[in-house]
Write a protein that holds these residues in place. Sequence first.
Motif, PDB file in Angstrom:
ATOM      1  N   MET A  38     -44.827  -0.803  20.725  1.00  0.00           N
ATOM      2  CA  MET A  38     -43.891  -1.782  20.194  1.00  0.00           C
ATOM      3  C   MET A  38     -42.553  -1.139  19.859  1.00  0.00           C
ATOM      4  SD  MET A  38     -42.260  -3.018  17.328  1.00  0.00           S
ATOM      5  CE  MET A  38     -43.170  -2.249  15.985  1.00  0.00           C
ATOM      6  N   ARG A  39     -42.600   0.029  19.241  1.00  0.00           N
ATOM      7  CA  ARG A  39     -41.361   0.715  18.882  1.00  0.00           C
ATOM      8  C   ARG A  39     -40.567   1.097  20.124  1.00  0.00           C
ATOM      9  NH1 ARG A  39     -44.170   4.608  14.314  1.00  0.00           N
ATOM     10  NH2 ARG A  39     -43.811   3.253  12.500  1.00  0.00           N
ATOM     11  N   ARG A  40     -41.251   1.597  21.137  1.00  0.00           N
ATOM     12  CA  ARG A  40     -40.547   1.993  22.362  1.00  0.00           C
ATOM     13  C   ARG A  40     -39.992   0.775  23.092  1.00  0.00           C
ATOM     14  NH1 ARG A  40     -44.782   5.721  22.180  1.00  0.00           N
ATOM     15  NH2 ARG A  40     -46.169   4.389  23.411  1.00  0.00           N
ATOM     16  N   PHE A  41     -40.739  -0.326  23.065  1.00  0.00           N
ATOM     17  CA  PHE A  41     -40.264  -1.541  23.713  1.00  0.00           C
ATOM     18  C   PHE A  41     -39.025  -2.074  22.993  1.00  0.00           C
ATOM     19  CE2 PHE A  41     -40.600  -6.231  24.451  1.00  0.00           C
ATOM     20  CZ  PHE A  41     -40.374  -6.194  25.815  1.00  0.00           C
ATOM     21  N   ALA A  42     -39.040  -2.056  21.673  1.00  0.00           N
ATOM     22  CA  ALA A  42     -37.875  -2.497  20.900  1.00  0.00           C
ATOM     23  C   ALA A  42     -36.672  -1.614  21.205  1.00  0.00           C
ATOM     24  CB  ALA A  42     -38.188  -2.467  19.406  1.00  0.00           C
ATOM     25  N   SER A  43     -36.896  -0.322  21.323  1.00  0.00           N
ATOM     26  CA  SER A  43     -35.801   0.597  21.658  1.00  0.00           C
ATOM     27  C   SER A  43     -35.250   0.306  23.045  1.00  0.00           C
ATOM     28  CB  SER A  43     -36.286   2.043  21.571  1.00  0.00           C
ATOM     29  OG  SER A  43     -36.663   2.376  20.246  1.00  0.00           O
ATOM     30  N   LYS A  44     -36.136  -0.036  23.969  1.00  0.00           N
ATOM     31  CA  LYS A  44     -35.703  -0.360  25.333  1.00  0.00           C
ATOM     32  C   LYS A  44     -34.843  -1.618  25.328  1.00  0.00           C
ATOM     33  CE  LYS A  44     -37.542  -1.019  30.014  1.00  0.00           C
ATOM     34  NZ  LYS A  44     -38.775  -1.023  30.849  1.00  0.00           N
ATOM     35  N   LEU A  45     -35.229  -2.609  24.563  1.00  0.00           N
ATOM     36  CA  LEU A  45     -34.442  -3.836  24.469  1.00  0.00           C
ATOM     37  C   LEU A  45     -33.058  -3.550  23.877  1.00  0.00           C
ATOM     38  CD1 LEU A  45     -37.095  -6.429  23.217  1.00  0.00           C
ATOM     39  CD2 LEU A  45     -36.223  -6.132  25.541  1.00  0.00           C
ATOM     40  N   LYS A  46     -33.026  -2.763  22.823  1.00  0.00           N
ATOM     41  CA  LYS A  46     -31.746  -2.431  22.187  1.00  0.00           C
ATOM     42  C   LYS A  46     -30.845  -1.664  23.146  1.00  0.00           C
ATOM     43  CE  LYS A  46     -33.355  -2.227  17.381  1.00  0.00           C
ATOM     44  NZ  LYS A  46     -33.555  -1.343  16.210  1.00  0.00           N
ATOM     45  N   ALA A  47     -31.429  -0.753  23.912  1.00  0.00           N
ATOM     46  CA  ALA A  47     -30.643   0.072  24.833  1.00  0.00           C
ATOM     47  C   ALA A  47     -29.971  -0.768  25.911  1.00  0.00           C
ATOM     48  CB  ALA A  47     -31.537   1.137  25.470  1.00  0.00           C
ATOM     49  N   GLN A  48     -30.572  -1.900  26.271  1.00  0.00           N
ATOM     50  CA  GLN A  48     -29.978  -2.752  27.300  1.00  0.00           C
ATOM     51  C   GLN A  48     -29.078  -3.827  26.695  1.00  0.00           C
ATOM     52  OE1 GLN A  48     -33.610  -4.196  29.104  1.00  0.00           O
ATOM     53  NE2 GLN A  48     -33.481  -6.161  28.060  1.00  0.00           N
ATOM     54  N   GLY A  49     -28.874  -3.764  25.370  1.00  0.00           N
ATOM     55  CA  GLY A  49     -27.971  -4.697  24.717  1.00  0.00           C
ATOM     56  C   GLY A  49     -28.621  -5.954  24.178  1.00  0.00           C
ATOM     57  N   SER A  50     -29.955  -6.045  24.233  1.00  0.00           N
ATOM     58  CA  SER A  50     -30.662  -7.195  23.686  1.00  0.00           C
ATOM     59  C   SER A  50     -30.855  -7.034  22.182  1.00  0.00           C
ATOM     60  CB  SER A  50     -32.027  -7.367  24.366  1.00  0.00           C
ATOM     61  OG  SER A  50     -31.880  -7.534  25.758  1.00  0.00           O
ATOM     62  N   VAL A  51     -31.093  -8.146  21.507  1.00  0.00           N
ATOM     63  CA  VAL A  51     -31.339  -8.120  20.062  1.00  0.00           C
ATOM     64  C   VAL A  51     -32.820  -7.856  19.826  1.00  0.00           C
ATOM     65  CG1 VAL A  51     -31.332  -9.455  17.920  1.00  0.00           C
ATOM     66  CG2 VAL A  51     -29.437  -9.687  19.552  1.00  0.00           C
ATOM     67  N   ALA A  52     -33.129  -6.791  19.111  1.00  0.00           N
ATOM     68  CA  ALA A  52     -34.506  -6.464  18.758  1.00  0.00           C
ATOM     69  C   ALA A  52     -34.507  -5.965  17.321  1.00  0.00           C
ATOM     70  CB  ALA A  52     -35.076  -5.411  19.697  1.00  0.00           C
TER      71      ALA A  52
END
Length: 277
Positions: A214-228
């Motif tokens: 979950m933490r890595r997925f949230a980081s991936k979303l943030k890195a692409q500019g999504s809100v997480a």
Amino acid sequence: ESGTQERARAIEFSCMAADGVGLDAVLTLPGSAKTARAPLVVMTPDGPFAAMPGGFDAEAQAFAGMGMATLRVNVRGAEGRGRKHREALHRGYENAQIGDLLAAMDHAAEHFPVSRRLVAVMGCEYGAYVALRAAELYPQRFRCVVAADAIVDWGRELNLNSEYAPVLAFLGEEMRTREANAWDDASAMSAAVLFLTEDFTADATTSPRGLGDMRRFASKLKAQGSVAERFNLSTAYRRLAGAEKAVAFSRIEAFFNLHLFNYTVEMGDTRVIEEKP
């Protein structure tokens, strides 16, 4: 309760899935909505074979208090609905269930005063995985996701967690090699995501429900500019009660106000106004 305050009301209805199979659902409408057509929270099933909860629906009542409607659906796989109802799962587990949610959403919007535009999807554990996948596959349908104690890699969880042995037995051995995760389509996620998770201090690889994933997925979303966003819970979401659950729902409401309704104020040019003597 004040006599002038309208109560939330639960409406049971039936509709047809895309393949003609009958679905049953419950829509809880708020006594007073935030908008002319009530914003909608779609609740995903808690487990692969889970049916809608019976009795008092505390979550639906909490959302009604926010002026929001809540939709629950007995999607494909729900216990007690027969073999025909479950067979569609062989064509893609979460895809069939998400299709059922969409069919019920369309029916609700057509027959009741709920919004097609202001829609969030929420789930816990397996349900959080379905919620994430729904927002990835149908980004135009969901503005927000609330994912509690989220399973991100459902394929791995299915293979390693004995709790899901009956699901694996039903679906067959092909599920052992199927890629079933939220990672691959993360780039399609345009919805804002709020992760609710127990605040473990143990090594993430041993934390329940793949906290590290979950933490890595949230980081991936943030890195692409999504809100997480992430909100730590004192215990697992399903064990929350009383004041602890009220705090969690207060955080969800703040998240919706910002990302579902987009309550922002546009500031114009500033000018100085001299005070008159």
